[in-house]
Design an enzyme around this catalytic site. Structure first.
Site, PDB file in Angstrom:
ATOM      1  N   LYS B 202       1.013  -1.756   0.000  1.00 56.61           N
ATOM      2  CA  LYS B 202       0.075   0.169  -0.224  1.00 56.61           C
ATOM      3  C   LYS B 202       0.427   1.187   0.067  1.00 56.61           C
ATOM      4  O   LYS B 202       2.223   1.491   0.688  1.00 56.61           O
ATOM      5  CB  LYS B 202      -0.626   0.116   1.691  1.00 56.61           C
ATOM      6  N   ARG B 237      -2.847 -10.161   4.036  1.00 56.17           N
ATOM      7  CA  ARG B 237      -4.043 -10.134   2.832  1.00 56.17           C
ATOM      8  C   ARG B 237      -2.076  -9.206   1.598  1.00 56.17           C
ATOM      9  O   ARG B 237      -2.302  -8.516   1.997  1.00 56.17           O
ATOM     10  CB  ARG B 237      -5.308  -9.792   2.434  1.00 56.17           C
TER      11      ARG B 237
END
Lengths: 122, 261
Positions: B202, B237
């Site tokens: 991210k 994840r």
């Protein structure tokens, strides 16, 4: 590693019988706690070592304990496992990490430190 | 949990594959690398993404599931129709970024199938979520939202022990919101359900290293995952499976204080 706590003495109003709950009684406790494995020593003792009040250096990079953790009999732990153990040590108060593969540790520890701050800015 | 997106989306965080054959091979490689689960999705949820049609999503996801019978796969969808077809092909979990708000029929599909579901917090939609997100207190707001969605799911007939929750790192949050959510992850853990964290690659991780790019590094991803583990997260994840498996195995051994699990 073994932790021994001997001679703990408590007075309590606890028990099944009515007399135990009204008159109370002494409780005597001796504890012997045993942990095994090399990692046990490092993990269980880490906050004790941090409590010495000096910066704590951890050198766990590529150590064979990390190979054991992944079910590998070899003498060298992987770099990724080293990063995992370094961050786990950081989260327990270690401030100096002695490592082989510098850049992944720098990046992972920067991320862990940002999580600890809860902000981007130092 | 490994990430496999089947999408021609040009956003290159490495989790996207153009064909079902490529995607299925990548999913199998992730399982071989130690992933417990692979999340297969056909609709990009990156910021500013456009929604895809139902037929397009079915056409992307189902061939991957068909190619991997009997493997532990999760389907990343908000649509009842996609979930129903995926579950019929053996998917064991539904990962819904809308937390059962996107399609009124999805909760019933999950309840009837008796499978696991992950409920994620998102502010707005992928198209709008990064438009100046604001919260009174991001941790309280996200926790309250997830608590309400758990209650909704249970009311819809989904067994509580089938539910996991995801604070939705990067979904309608600034970098500081994301980091604050991870710092105080214990609040979300206290909801009593397993917490899934998706922080892999991210952009917040790029910010942390002073980089302007949209994709965080794998090493920073591993660092953030271990920090989340130390705060009680149970599912991760991730794109680059093997380093996460090894790092989290080491962190779990430190938590146990022993080699033996």
């Amino acid at each position: 590693m073994t932790i021994e706590l001997a001679g703990i003495e408590l007075f309590g109003f606890h028990g099944v019988l009515e007399a135990e709950r009204t008159q109370g009684q002494r409780f005597l406790v001796d504890l012997d706690l045993t942990l095994d494995g090399e990692a046990a020593t490092a993990a269980a003792a880490s906050d004790r070592i941090v409590a010495l009040g000096r910066p704590v250096l951890v050198g766990v990079s590529r150590k064979s304990t990390l190979a054991r953790v992944l079910g590998d009999d070899g003498p060298v732990g992987t770099d990724a496992a080293s990063v995992g153990a370094a961050v786990a040590a950081f989260d327990r108060g270690a401030t100096v990490l002695r490592v082989h593969d510098v850049r992944p540790h720098v990046e992972a520890l920067a991320a862990a430190a940002a999580v600890e701050r809860g902000s981007i800015v130092v | 949990m490994g990430i496999v997106n089947v999408t021609p989306d040009s956003f290159s965080d490495g989790g996207s594959f153009r064909s079902a054959v490529e995607a299925a091979a990548a999913a199998q490689a992730m399982l071989d690398a130690g992933a417990a689960l692979v999340d297969v999705g056909g609709e990009s949820t990156r910021p500013n993404a456009d929604p895809v049609s139902l037929d397009e999503e079915l056409g992307r996801v189902l061939p991957v599931l068909e190619a991997l019978p009997g493997r532990p796969l999760s389907v990343d969808t908000s649509r009842a129709e996609v979930a129903r077809s995926a579950l019929a092909l053996g998917a064991v979990m539904v990962n819904d970024v809308t937390a059962l708000r996107g399609d009124p029929k999805l909760a019933e599909v999950v309840a009837d199938a008796g499978v696991d579901v992950c409920l994620m917090h998102m502010r707005g939609t992928p198209r709008t979520m990064q438009d100046a997100p604001r919260y009174d207190d991001v941790v309280s707001d996200v926790t309250s939202f997830l608590e309400e969605r758990i209650a909704f799911a249970v009311e819809a007939g989904i067994a509580e022990d089938r539910i996991c929750v995801d604070p939705g790192i990067g979904f309608g949050k600034t970098p500081d919101h994301n980091l604050e959510l991870l710092r105080r992850l214990d609040r979300i853990v206290s909801l009593g359900r397993p917490v899934l964290v998706g922080v892999s690659r991210k952009s917040t991780l790029a910010r942390v290293l002073g980089e302007p790019g949209a994709v965080g590094s794998d090493a920073a991803s591993v660092g953030a995952a271990v920090a989340a583990f130390d705060r009680g997260a149970a599912l991760f994840r991730v794109h680059d499976v093997r380093p996460h498996v090894e790092a989290l195995a080491a962190a779990a051994a430190v938590e146990r204080g022993s080699v033996l699990a």
